[in-house]
Design a protein around this motif. Structure first.
Motif, PDB file in Angstrom:
ATOM      1  N   GLN A 149      31.902  48.796   0.259  1.00 38.77           N
ATOM      2  CA  GLN A 149      31.817  49.953   1.147  1.00 38.77           C
ATOM      3  C   GLN A 149      30.517  50.730   0.928  1.00 38.77           C
ATOM      4  O   GLN A 149      29.800  50.516  -0.046  1.00 38.77           O
ATOM      5  N   GLY A 150      30.234  51.636   1.844  1.00 35.21           N
ATOM      6  CA  GLY A 150      29.046  52.464   1.717  1.00 35.21           C
ATOM      7  C   GLY A 150      29.169  53.452   0.571  1.00 35.21           C
ATOM      8  O   GLY A 150      30.272  53.797   0.149  1.00 35.21           O
ATOM      9  N   PRO A 151      28.035  53.909   0.030  1.00 42.18           N
ATOM     10  CA  PRO A 151      28.051  54.845  -1.098  1.00 42.18           C
ATOM     11  C   PRO A 151      28.733  56.163  -0.737  1.00 42.18           C
ATOM     12  O   PRO A 151      28.551  56.696   0.354  1.00 42.18           O
ATOM     13  N   LYS A 152      29.530  56.675  -1.690  1.00 42.02           N
ATOM     14  CA  LYS A 152      30.175  57.969  -1.530  1.00 42.02           C
ATOM     15  C   LYS A 152      30.089  58.724  -2.847  1.00 42.02           C
ATOM     16  O   LYS A 152      30.050  58.110  -3.917  1.00 42.02           O
ATOM     17  N   ALA A 153      30.087  60.045  -2.760  1.00 38.88           N
ATOM     18  CA  ALA A 153      29.903  60.875  -3.956  1.00 38.88           C
ATOM     19  C   ALA A 153      31.014  60.658  -4.979  1.00 38.88           C
ATOM     20  O   ALA A 153      30.776  60.685  -6.188  1.00 38.88           O
ATOM     21  N   ASP A 154      32.231  60.435  -4.522  1.00 41.44           N
ATOM     22  CA  ASP A 154      33.370  60.304  -5.436  1.00 41.44           C
ATOM     23  C   ASP A 154      33.737  58.851  -5.735  1.00 41.44           C
ATOM     24  O   ASP A 154      34.804  58.577  -6.298  1.00 41.44           O
ATOM     25  N   TYR A 155      32.859  57.912  -5.372  1.00 36.36           N
ATOM     26  CA  TYR A 155      33.152  56.484  -5.586  1.00 36.36           C
ATOM     27  C   TYR A 155      32.123  55.904  -6.548  1.00 36.36           C
ATOM     28  O   TYR A 155      30.909  56.069  -6.377  1.00 36.36           O
ATOM     29  N   THR A 156      32.608  55.200  -7.594  1.00 31.08           N
ATOM     30  CA  THR A 156      31.715  54.663  -8.632  1.00 31.08           C
ATOM     31  C   THR A 156      31.672  53.134  -8.648  1.00 31.08           C
ATOM     32  O   THR A 156      31.006  52.545  -9.494  1.00 31.08           O
ATOM     33  N   GLY A 157      32.408  52.490  -7.724  1.00 27.96           N
ATOM     34  CA  GLY A 157      32.424  51.029  -7.684  1.00 27.96           C
ATOM     35  C   GLY A 157      31.201  50.460  -6.974  1.00 27.96           C
ATOM     36  O   GLY A 157      30.265  51.182  -6.621  1.00 27.96           O
ATOM     37  N   PRO A 158      31.189  49.132  -6.764  1.00 29.45           N
ATOM     38  CA  PRO A 158      30.082  48.487  -6.054  1.00 29.45           C
ATOM     39  C   PRO A 158      29.942  49.044  -4.636  1.00 29.45           C
ATOM     40  O   PRO A 158      30.949  49.321  -3.974  1.00 29.45           O
ATOM     41  N   THR A 159      28.714  49.226  -4.201  1.00 29.11           N
ATOM     42  CA  THR A 159      28.480  49.774  -2.862  1.00 29.11           C
ATOM     43  C   THR A 159      27.449  48.940  -2.113  1.00 29.11           C
ATOM     44  O   THR A 159      26.693  48.164  -2.715  1.00 29.11           O
ATOM     45  N   CYS A 160      27.418  49.125  -0.813  1.00 30.83           N
ATOM     46  CA  CYS A 160      26.436  48.465   0.052  1.00 30.83           C
ATOM     47  C   CYS A 160      26.061  49.452   1.147  1.00 30.83           C
ATOM     48  O   CYS A 160      26.932  50.016   1.812  1.00 30.83           O
ATOM     49  N   CYS A 161      24.771  49.658   1.333  1.00 30.17           N
ATOM     50  CA  CYS A 161      24.302  50.625   2.334  1.00 30.17           C
ATOM     51  C   CYS A 161      24.424  50.090   3.758  1.00 30.17           C
ATOM     52  O   CYS A 161      24.296  50.862   4.719  1.00 30.17           O
ATOM     53  N   GLY A 162      24.669  48.801   3.905  1.00 33.06           N
ATOM     54  CA  GLY A 162      24.808  48.224   5.233  1.00 33.06           C
ATOM     55  C   GLY A 162      24.138  46.873   5.322  1.00 33.06           C
ATOM     56  O   GLY A 162      23.647  46.328   4.342  1.00 33.06           O
ATOM     57  N   GLY A 163      24.134  46.304   6.532  1.00 32.01           N
ATOM     58  CA  GLY A 163      23.533  45.000   6.722  1.00 32.01           C
ATOM     59  C   GLY A 163      24.564  43.887   6.676  1.00 32.01           C
ATOM     60  O   GLY A 163      25.776  44.140   6.725  1.00 32.01           O
ATOM     61  N   VAL A 164      24.102  42.663   6.538  1.00 30.81           N
ATOM     62  CA  VAL A 164      24.999  41.514   6.611  1.00 30.81           C
ATOM     63  C   VAL A 164      24.583  40.411   5.645  1.00 30.81           C
ATOM     64  O   VAL A 164      23.463  40.395   5.128  1.00 30.81           O
ATOM     65  N   ILE A 165      25.515  39.498   5.426  1.00 29.74           N
ATOM     66  CA  ILE A 165      25.235  38.228   4.755  1.00 29.74           C
ATOM     67  C   ILE A 165      25.690  37.122   5.699  1.00 29.74           C
ATOM     68  O   ILE A 165      26.829  37.132   6.170  1.00 29.74           O
ATOM     69  N   LEU A 166      24.795  36.181   6.001  1.00 34.87           N
ATOM     70  CA  LEU A 166      25.115  35.080   6.906  1.00 34.87           C
ATOM     71  C   LEU A 166      25.241  33.790   6.109  1.00 34.87           C
ATOM     72  O   LEU A 166      24.522  33.583   5.117  1.00 34.87           O
ATOM     73  N   SER A 167      26.133  32.912   6.546  1.00 37.03           N
ATOM     74  CA  SER A 167      26.307  31.631   5.867  1.00 37.03           C
ATOM     75  C   SER A 167      26.536  30.526   6.886  1.00 37.03           C
ATOM     76  O   SER A 167      27.008  30.764   7.998  1.00 37.03           O
ATOM     77  N   ALA A 168      26.167  29.316   6.476  1.00 36.66           N
ATOM     78  CA  ALA A 168      26.350  28.141   7.336  1.00 36.66           C
ATOM     79  C   ALA A 168      26.765  26.960   6.469  1.00 36.66           C
ATOM     80  O   ALA A 168      26.668  27.008   5.242  1.00 36.66           O
ATOM     81  N   LEU A 169      27.216  25.906   7.147  1.00 35.03           N
ATOM     82  CA  LEU A 169      27.660  24.692   6.457  1.00 35.03           C
ATOM     83  C   LEU A 169      28.704  25.024   5.399  1.00 35.03           C
ATOM     84  O   LEU A 169      28.606  24.609   4.240  1.00 35.03           O
ATOM     85  N   GLU A 170      29.716  25.781   5.823  1.00 36.59           N
ATOM     86  CA  GLU A 170      30.844  26.161   4.976  1.00 36.59           C
ATOM     87  C   GLU A 170      30.390  26.875   3.699  1.00 36.59           C
ATOM     88  O   GLU A 170      30.918  26.655   2.609  1.00 36.59           O
ATOM     89  N   GLY A 171      29.398  27.727   3.848  1.00 38.03           N
ATOM     90  CA  GLY A 171      28.943  28.547   2.729  1.00 38.03           C
ATOM     91  C   GLY A 171      27.903  27.911   1.830  1.00 38.03           C
ATOM     92  O   GLY A 171      27.491  28.516   0.831  1.00 38.03           O
ATOM     93  N   ARG A 172      27.448  26.693   2.159  1.00 38.01           N
ATOM     94  CA  ARG A 172      26.461  26.034   1.313  1.00 38.01           C
ATOM     95  C   ARG A 172      25.061  26.615   1.516  1.00 38.01           C
ATOM     96  O   ARG A 172      24.197  26.494   0.645  1.00 38.01           O
TER      97      ARG A 172
END
Length: 233
Positions: A173-196
């Motif tokens: 999830q996006g960064p929040k003041a009360d959240y200390t876990g992993p965050t992502c500011c946005g964007g994407v990850i693309l994959s093909a050939l079943e993730g290879r």
């Protein structure tokens, strides 16, 4: 020859022998004194040379140790400076990440950014079937962005892409003041050939790439040009 003459001759012979003995003793004593003086001088000179060499050896060791200590202190100082500079650069990244986290607030602008990021992934992967993974909060935007990116890709290349948005896996999830876990500011990850084959095109990863490429420029702006730096590529 009477006794008086005999005794006189004996005394003369005795005195001669005593004188010869005395002269010989004096000669031996003089020679011994000379040899002693010479040997004493030789020993003194040898010991003097040994002491001088030992002193020079110790002096060199002291000078070498001084240089080692100075070098160690200089290295410690350089490492301290580099550590502080690295911390300052990390602060620059944190400030950039804070601004990056607000990009998704403008939905129309962020929609266009997502489309462009997905399109770039299509170009890089160059496959006919691609899956897109994004943040859960971006699900509605991702469907539209993926469709628009596929249409633009076909328009520019003449190739069709079967694109799907993953509904089960999501980026942090996006960064929040009360959240200390992993965050992502946005964007994407693309994959093909079943993730290879994977193309990571998140805003965070793009920031890291920009930071790596612009670090020399940032350092120059913060600390001035290095007199020792010859190459900037």
């Amino acid at each position: 020859m009477d006794d008086t003459q005999v005794n006189a001759q004996l005394d003369q012979m005795k005195n001669f022998i005593l004188q010869e003995a005395q002269d010989k003793a004096n000669e031996i004593k003089t020679k011994a004194t000379q040899e002693f003086t010479s040997e004493k001088g030789r020993i003194f000179q040898n010991e003097k040379i040994k002491i001088i060499k030992e002193y020079e050896k110790k002096q060199k060791l002291i000078e070498v140790q001084k240089k080692i200590n100075l070098s160690n202190e200089l290295n410690k100082s350089r490492l301290s400076v580099l550590k502080v500079r690295d911390e300052c650069l990390r602060e620059v990244i944190k400030e950039a990440q804070k601004k990056l986290a607000t990009i998704s607030d403008d939905k129309d602008k962020y929609q266009t950014i997502l489309k462009n990021l997905i399109y770039q992934g299509f170009v890089k992967l160059n496959e006919t079937k691609i899956q897109v993974v994004g943040r859960k909060e971006d699900s509605g935007l991702l469907e539209k962005a993926s469709t628009e990116a596929a249409a633009e890709f076909k328009k520019k290349t003449g190739k069709s892409i079967d694109v799907s948005v993953d509904k089960e896996r999501f980026l942090p999830q996006g960064p929040k003041a009360d959240y200390t876990g992993p965050t992502c500011c946005g964007g994407v990850i693309l994959s093909a050939l079943e993730g290879r084959i994977i193309c990571k095109n998140t805003l965070d990863s793009r920031l890291e790439i920009c930071f790596d490429q612009l670090t020399p420029v940032i350092r120059t702006q913060l600390y001035g040009a290095s007199v020792n730096r010859k190459f900037f590529d």
